[in-house]
Design a protein around this motif. Structure first.
Motif, PDB file in Angstrom:
ATOM      1  N   UNK A  62      27.311 -12.989  -1.749  1.00 55.90           N
ATOM      2  CA  UNK A  62      26.002 -13.106  -1.105  1.00 55.90           C
ATOM      3  C   UNK A  62      25.915 -12.387   0.237  1.00 55.90           C
ATOM      4  N   UNK A  63      26.141 -11.065   0.209  1.00 56.52           N
ATOM      5  CA  UNK A  63      25.954 -10.251   1.403  1.00 56.52           C
ATOM      6  C   UNK A  63      24.494 -10.395   1.850  1.00 56.52           C
ATOM      7  N   UNK A  64      24.241 -10.698   3.118  1.00 55.16           N
ATOM      8  CA  UNK A  64      22.855 -10.928   3.568  1.00 55.16           C
ATOM      9  C   UNK A  64      21.967  -9.714   3.311  1.00 55.16           C
ATOM     10  N   UNK A  65      20.812  -9.944   2.705  1.00 53.77           N
ATOM     11  CA  UNK A  65      19.811  -8.900   2.586  1.00 53.77           C
ATOM     12  C   UNK A  65      19.963  -7.946   1.434  1.00 53.77           C
ATOM     13  N   UNK A  67      22.203  -6.259  -2.058  1.00 49.37           N
ATOM     14  CA  UNK A  67      23.130  -6.543  -3.156  1.00 49.37           C
ATOM     15  C   UNK A  67      23.900  -5.315  -3.623  1.00 49.37           C
ATOM     16  N   UNK A  68      23.239  -4.165  -3.642  1.00 48.98           N
ATOM     17  CA  UNK A  68      23.838  -2.932  -4.153  1.00 48.98           C
ATOM     18  C   UNK A  68      23.722  -1.841  -3.096  1.00 48.98           C
ATOM     19  N   UNK A  69      24.753  -1.006  -2.986  1.00 46.07           N
ATOM     20  CA  UNK A  69      24.695   0.058  -1.991  1.00 46.07           C
ATOM     21  C   UNK A  69      25.457   1.297  -2.399  1.00 46.07           C
ATOM     22  N   UNK A  70      24.930   2.449  -2.012  1.00 45.09           N
ATOM     23  CA  UNK A  70      25.584   3.741  -2.194  1.00 45.09           C
ATOM     24  C   UNK A  70      25.687   4.373  -0.812  1.00 45.09           C
ATOM     25  N   UNK A  71      26.825   4.184  -0.125  1.00 39.74           N
ATOM     26  CA  UNK A  71      26.958   4.688   1.249  1.00 39.74           C
ATOM     27  C   UNK A  71      26.817   6.209   1.355  1.00 39.74           C
ATOM     28  N   UNK A  72      27.291   6.936   0.332  1.00 35.45           N
ATOM     29  CA  UNK A  72      27.204   8.402   0.383  1.00 35.45           C
ATOM     30  C   UNK A  72      25.751   8.869   0.366  1.00 35.45           C
ATOM     31  N   UNK A  73      24.954   8.265  -0.507  1.00 34.97           N
ATOM     32  CA  UNK A  73      23.532   8.624  -0.587  1.00 34.97           C
ATOM     33  C   UNK A  73      22.690   7.850   0.425  1.00 34.97           C
ATOM     34  N   UNK A  74      23.315   6.834   1.058  1.00 30.79           N
ATOM     35  CA  UNK A  74      22.652   5.991   2.070  1.00 30.79           C
ATOM     36  C   UNK A  74      21.442   5.254   1.489  1.00 30.79           C
ATOM     37  N   UNK A  75      21.645   4.743   0.254  1.00 30.08           N
ATOM     38  CA  UNK A  75      20.601   4.005  -0.455  1.00 30.08           C
ATOM     39  C   UNK A  75      21.129   2.616  -0.788  1.00 30.08           C
ATOM     40  N   UNK A  76      20.296   1.592  -0.616  1.00 26.99           N
ATOM     41  CA  UNK A  76      20.699   0.224  -0.946  1.00 26.99           C
ATOM     42  C   UNK A  76      19.551  -0.513  -1.618  1.00 26.99           C
ATOM     43  N   UNK A  77      19.926  -1.560  -2.366  1.00 25.10           N
ATOM     44  CA  UNK A  77      18.953  -2.375  -3.095  1.00 25.10           C
ATOM     45  C   UNK A  77      19.219  -3.862  -2.891  1.00 25.10           C
ATOM     46  N   UNK A  78      18.154  -4.627  -2.841  1.00 23.05           N
ATOM     47  CA  UNK A  78      18.196  -6.060  -3.063  1.00 23.05           C
ATOM     48  C   UNK A  78      17.677  -6.281  -4.478  1.00 23.05           C
ATOM     49  N   UNK A  79      18.369  -7.108  -5.261  1.00 26.26           N
ATOM     50  CA  UNK A  79      17.949  -7.422  -6.632  1.00 26.26           C
ATOM     51  C   UNK A  79      17.442  -8.851  -6.640  1.00 26.26           C
ATOM     52  N   UNK A  80      16.212  -9.062  -7.082  1.00 28.57           N
ATOM     53  CA  UNK A  80      15.604 -10.383  -7.015  1.00 28.57           C
ATOM     54  C   UNK A  80      14.670 -10.614  -8.193  1.00 28.57           C
ATOM     55  N   UNK A  81      14.468 -11.873  -8.526  1.00 31.09           N
ATOM     56  CA  UNK A  81      13.484 -12.228  -9.554  1.00 31.09           C
ATOM     57  C   UNK A  81      12.130 -12.544  -8.933  1.00 31.09           C
ATOM     58  N   UNK A  88       9.847 -10.342   0.157  1.00 34.84           N
ATOM     59  CA  UNK A  88      10.053  -9.012   0.719  1.00 34.84           C
ATOM     60  C   UNK A  88      10.354  -9.128   2.214  1.00 34.84           C
ATOM     61  N   UNK A  89       9.557  -9.915   2.912  1.00 41.50           N
ATOM     62  CA  UNK A  89       9.751 -10.102   4.349  1.00 41.50           C
ATOM     63  C   UNK A  89      11.090 -10.773   4.635  1.00 41.50           C
ATOM     64  N   UNK A  90      11.421 -11.773   3.847  1.00 42.72           N
ATOM     65  CA  UNK A  90      12.686 -12.498   4.010  1.00 42.72           C
ATOM     66  C   UNK A  90      13.880 -11.559   3.843  1.00 42.72           C
ATOM     67  N   UNK A  91      13.815 -10.690   2.849  1.00 42.36           N
ATOM     68  CA  UNK A  91      14.905  -9.740   2.605  1.00 42.36           C
ATOM     69  C   UNK A  91      15.075  -8.792   3.783  1.00 42.36           C
ATOM     70  N   UNK A  92      13.987  -8.239   4.258  1.00 44.15           N
ATOM     71  CA  UNK A  92      14.066  -7.285   5.368  1.00 44.15           C
ATOM     72  C   UNK A  92      14.594  -7.952   6.639  1.00 44.15           C
ATOM     73  N   UNK A  93      14.215  -9.206   6.861  1.00 39.67           N
ATOM     74  CA  UNK A  93      14.668  -9.913   8.060  1.00 39.67           C
ATOM     75  C   UNK A  93      16.170 -10.196   8.021  1.00 39.67           C
ATOM     76  N   UNK A  94      16.744 -10.244   6.813  1.00 40.69           N
ATOM     77  CA  UNK A  94      18.171 -10.552   6.672  1.00 40.69           C
ATOM     78  C   UNK A  94      19.074  -9.326   6.784  1.00 40.69           C
ATOM     79  N   UNK A  95      18.486  -8.142   6.791  1.00 36.48           N
ATOM     80  CA  UNK A  95      19.302  -6.922   6.878  1.00 36.48           C
ATOM     81  C   UNK A  95      19.983  -6.867   8.242  1.00 36.48           C
ATOM     82  N   UNK A  96      21.284  -6.664   8.222  1.00 32.63           N
ATOM     83  CA  UNK A  96      22.066  -6.676   9.459  1.00 32.63           C
ATOM     84  C   UNK A  96      22.005  -5.311  10.150  1.00 32.63           C
ATOM     85  N   UNK A  97      22.316  -5.263  11.441  1.00 34.45           N
ATOM     86  CA  UNK A  97      22.372  -3.967  12.136  1.00 34.45           C
ATOM     87  C   UNK A  97      23.349  -2.998  11.480  1.00 34.45           C
TER      88      UNK A  97
END
Length: 199
Positions: A62-65, A67-81, A88-97
């Motif tokens: 349960x990494x905050x914010x 779930x999936x990441x590609x550091x080389x492409x600098x793309x990440x996803x949260x997967x949710x139902x 959406x707001x909750x997810x963005x607020x949980x993203x760490x620096x």
């Protein structure tokens, strides 16, 4: 060899079946399938969009914010139902620096259908360069799959079969994992008699 249209049709049916099972399980407060599907969607997104995503929860649950990441492409996803604006707001607020520094593009994948439009929090949207089109649903993935080369479409369809989500044949022909979840959600939602009838 199966034709392009036939394969795409099977993929659409299978993804719709997954979304339906997730929706029913969440309705009875069962969320374990969401976690199982993180790795499936990791591979589906990699095939569809040419990314190299990894499961960020594999080493740390349960990494905050995100779930999936590609550091080389600098793309990440949260997967949710969940597709509501509050999620959406909750997810963005949980993203760490640290996550913000590592990923330039942050997306939210809804296992199901996204809303027609979203009002993105202005401060969070600007902070993460996050827009309405960073929220994708199953229909968006299907549209992207339709534009792929036939070899990739075949790979996606094989992946769905390997995971046990064939659209043809119903519960009786499903692979064990998918059959287990399908029978369980029928049992929870409608009762044992219908679940037994579908064996």
């Amino acid at each position: 060899v199966s034709g392009r249209g036939f394969l795409i049709g099977k993929i659409i049916d299978d993804l719709d079946a997954i979304a339906s099972q997730v929706r029913l399980r969440c309705a009875v407060n069962q969320y374990d399938l969401n976690l199982v599907l993180e790795n499936f969607f990791k591979e589906l997104l990699n095939l569809t969009y040419g990314t190299n995503l990894s499961n960020l929860n594999a080493k740390r649950s349960n990494v905050p914010g995100l779930d999936l990441g590609d550091p080389a492409a600098k793309i990440a996803y949260q997967v949710t139902s969940r597709s509501d604006a509050a999620k959406i707001k909750e997810t963005l607020k949980k993203i760490t620096p640290a996550q913000q520094a590592e990923y330039d593009e942050i997306n939210i994948l809804v296992i199901g259908e996204r809303k027609k439009s979203y009002r993105i929090d202005a401060v969070l949207g600007k902070k993460f360069n996050f827009r309405d089109d960073n929220i994708i649903g199953i229909t968006d993935i299907c549209r992207a799959i339709m534009q792929l080369e036939i070899a990739t479409i075949q790979a996606i369809q094989r992946k769905l079969q390997d995971e046990g989500w064939p659209s043809a044949g119903g519960l009786a022909r499903r692979a064990p994992l998918a059959q287990q979840f399908a029978k369980q959600v029928v049992l929870e939602a409608y009762g044992r008699s219908l679940a037994d009838a579908l064996k």
